[in-house]
Structures are given as C-alpha cells and as structure tokens.
Design a protein around this motif. Structure first.
Motif, PDB file in Angstrom:
ATOM      1  N   ASP A   3       0.839  -1.201   0.000  1.00 22.55           N
ATOM      2  CA  ASP A   3       0.000   0.000   0.000  1.00 22.55           C
ATOM      3  C   ASP A   3       0.875   1.253   0.000  1.00 22.55           C
ATOM      4  OD1 ASP A   3      -2.267  -1.545   0.138  1.00 22.55           O
ATOM      5  OD2 ASP A   3      -2.575  -1.248   2.273  1.00 22.55           O
ATOM      6  N   ALA A  32      -9.562   5.411 -13.748  1.00 24.33           N
ATOM      7  CA  ALA A  32      -9.609   5.224 -12.289  1.00 24.33           C
ATOM      8  C   ALA A  32     -10.501   4.033 -11.935  1.00 24.33           C
ATOM      9  CB  ALA A  32     -10.104   6.496 -11.608  1.00 24.33           C
ATOM     10  N   LEU A  35      -8.572   0.874 -12.687  1.00 18.76           N
ATOM     11  CA  LEU A  35      -7.546   0.616 -11.685  1.00 18.76           C
ATOM     12  C   LEU A  35      -8.159   0.152 -10.364  1.00 18.76           C
ATOM     13  CD1 LEU A  35      -5.159   3.574 -12.520  1.00 18.76           C
ATOM     14  CD2 LEU A  35      -4.682   1.134 -12.840  1.00 18.76           C
ATOM     15  N   ARG A  40      -5.776  -1.782  -7.818  1.00 16.53           N
ATOM     16  CA  ARG A  40      -4.641  -0.847  -7.721  1.00 16.53           C
ATOM     17  C   ARG A  40      -5.019   0.455  -7.023  1.00 16.53           C
ATOM     18  NH1 ARG A  40       0.003  -3.558  -8.708  1.00 16.53           N
ATOM     19  NH2 ARG A  40      -0.461  -5.205 -10.203  1.00 16.53           N
ATOM     20  N   LEU A  41      -6.228   0.911  -7.214  1.00 17.89           N
ATOM     21  CA  LEU A  41      -6.732   2.102  -6.523  1.00 17.89           C
ATOM     22  C   LEU A  41      -7.709   1.606  -5.465  1.00 17.89           C
ATOM     23  CD1 LEU A  41      -7.279   5.094  -6.011  1.00 17.89           C
ATOM     24  CD2 LEU A  41      -8.806   5.092  -8.004  1.00 17.89           C
ATOM     25  N   LEU A  44      -9.882   6.878  -2.427  1.00 20.24           N
ATOM     26  CA  LEU A  44      -9.488   8.186  -2.941  1.00 20.24           C
ATOM     27  C   LEU A  44     -10.345   9.250  -2.277  1.00 20.24           C
ATOM     28  CD1 LEU A  44      -7.527   9.354  -5.082  1.00 20.24           C
ATOM     29  CD2 LEU A  44      -9.397   9.237  -6.721  1.00 20.24           C
ATOM     30  N   TRP A  57      -3.183   3.594  -2.840  1.00 20.87           N
ATOM     31  CA  TRP A  57      -2.936   2.884  -4.097  1.00 20.87           C
ATOM     32  C   TRP A  57      -2.107   1.647  -3.789  1.00 20.87           C
ATOM     33  CZ3 TRP A  57      -4.395   4.994  -8.958  1.00 20.87           C
ATOM     34  CH2 TRP A  57      -4.957   6.266  -8.895  1.00 20.87           C
ATOM     35  N   ARG A  58      -2.187   0.642  -4.644  1.00 19.60           N
ATOM     36  CA  ARG A  58      -1.471  -0.608  -4.406  1.00 19.60           C
ATOM     37  C   ARG A  58      -0.635  -1.001  -5.620  1.00 19.60           C
ATOM     38  NH1 ARG A  58      -6.477  -3.460  -1.279  1.00 19.60           N
ATOM     39  NH2 ARG A  58      -5.909  -2.616   0.758  1.00 19.60           N
ATOM     40  N   LEU A  65       4.293   1.375  -9.198  1.00 22.46           N
ATOM     41  CA  LEU A  65       3.217   2.325  -8.925  1.00 22.46           C
ATOM     42  C   LEU A  65       3.304   3.517  -9.870  1.00 22.46           C
ATOM     43  CD1 LEU A  65       0.862   3.316  -7.043  1.00 22.46           C
ATOM     44  CD2 LEU A  65       2.654   4.527  -5.770  1.00 22.46           C
ATOM     45  N   VAL A  69       0.939   2.093 -12.921  1.00 24.90           N
ATOM     46  CA  VAL A  69      -0.351   2.432 -12.318  1.00 24.90           C
ATOM     47  C   VAL A  69      -0.618   3.928 -12.529  1.00 24.90           C
ATOM     48  CG1 VAL A  69      -1.739   2.396 -10.214  1.00 24.90           C
ATOM     49  CG2 VAL A  69      -0.105   0.544 -10.647  1.00 24.90           C
ATOM     50  N   LEU A  70       0.054   4.774 -11.769  1.00 30.26           N
ATOM     51  CA  LEU A  70      -0.171   6.215 -11.902  1.00 30.26           C
ATOM     52  C   LEU A  70       0.177   6.706 -13.309  1.00 30.26           C
ATOM     53  CD1 LEU A  70       1.337   7.388  -8.487  1.00 30.26           C
ATOM     54  CD2 LEU A  70      -1.092   7.069  -9.049  1.00 30.26           C
TER      55      LEU A  70
END
Length: 97
Positions: A3, A32, A35, A40-41, A44, A57-58, A65, A69-70
C-alpha cells in the motif's frame, strides 16, 4: 502487493484547450474505475476546499506504482505526486488479531 499513500496535485499547463482538459478528465474517470477494479486504486479522497487528491494505491513497489499504475492516468503528465510507502501498524483496528 504493498500500500502507498499518494497525494496528487494536478496543474493544467497554460494554453491547453478546455476541450482537451475535458477529454482527459473523462478518460481519467474511466481509467480510475479500471484501476479500482484491478485492485490498484483502493481509496481516494479530496480534502475539503482543496483540489488535491489523497488516496491509497497498491503496487508491488514504487517504481511499478509510478510507471504501470499512476503513469497510465490520462492526467499524469500534468500531475505531481508525493508517494509514501505504508506498512501495517500493530494497533490498526482493521488488522486481524
């Protein structure tokens, strides 16, 4: 999977059209959700009266990440992110005994 607490600030560059901003924001909503479905998210939030986002986020590590992901977010080129890796706390009430 690990995390991460991620604080994201988005700043749209000068000269970008309103249509481009809206297109990316719409795509951001879709991504989003993808994810989140992929795990992954996790959560938020938006601080009251602020435009920043704060989330859990994971990913396997910070590089994954940021890249896988991001880095897949349509607004990512306009974002800055402060990433804090997290570890379980022994007094976390959400941790099974």
């Amino acid at each position: 999977m690990r995390d991460f607490l991620v604080e994201i600030t988005t700043k749209v560059p000068q000269g970008v059209s309103a249509e481009e901003v809206e297109r990316r924001r719409a795509a951001e909503t879709v991504r989003a959700r993808e994810l989140a479905t992929a795990g992954r998210l996790f959560r938020l939030w938006r601080p009251v009266g602020d435009t920043r986002s704060v989330g859990i986020w994971r990913a396997e590590d910070e590089e994954q990440l940021r890249t896988d992901v991001l880095g897949t977010l349509p607004l990512w080129p306009w974002m800055t992110a402060v990433v804090t890796p997290l570890e379980p706390h022994p007094n976390d009430p959400g941790t099974p005994a």
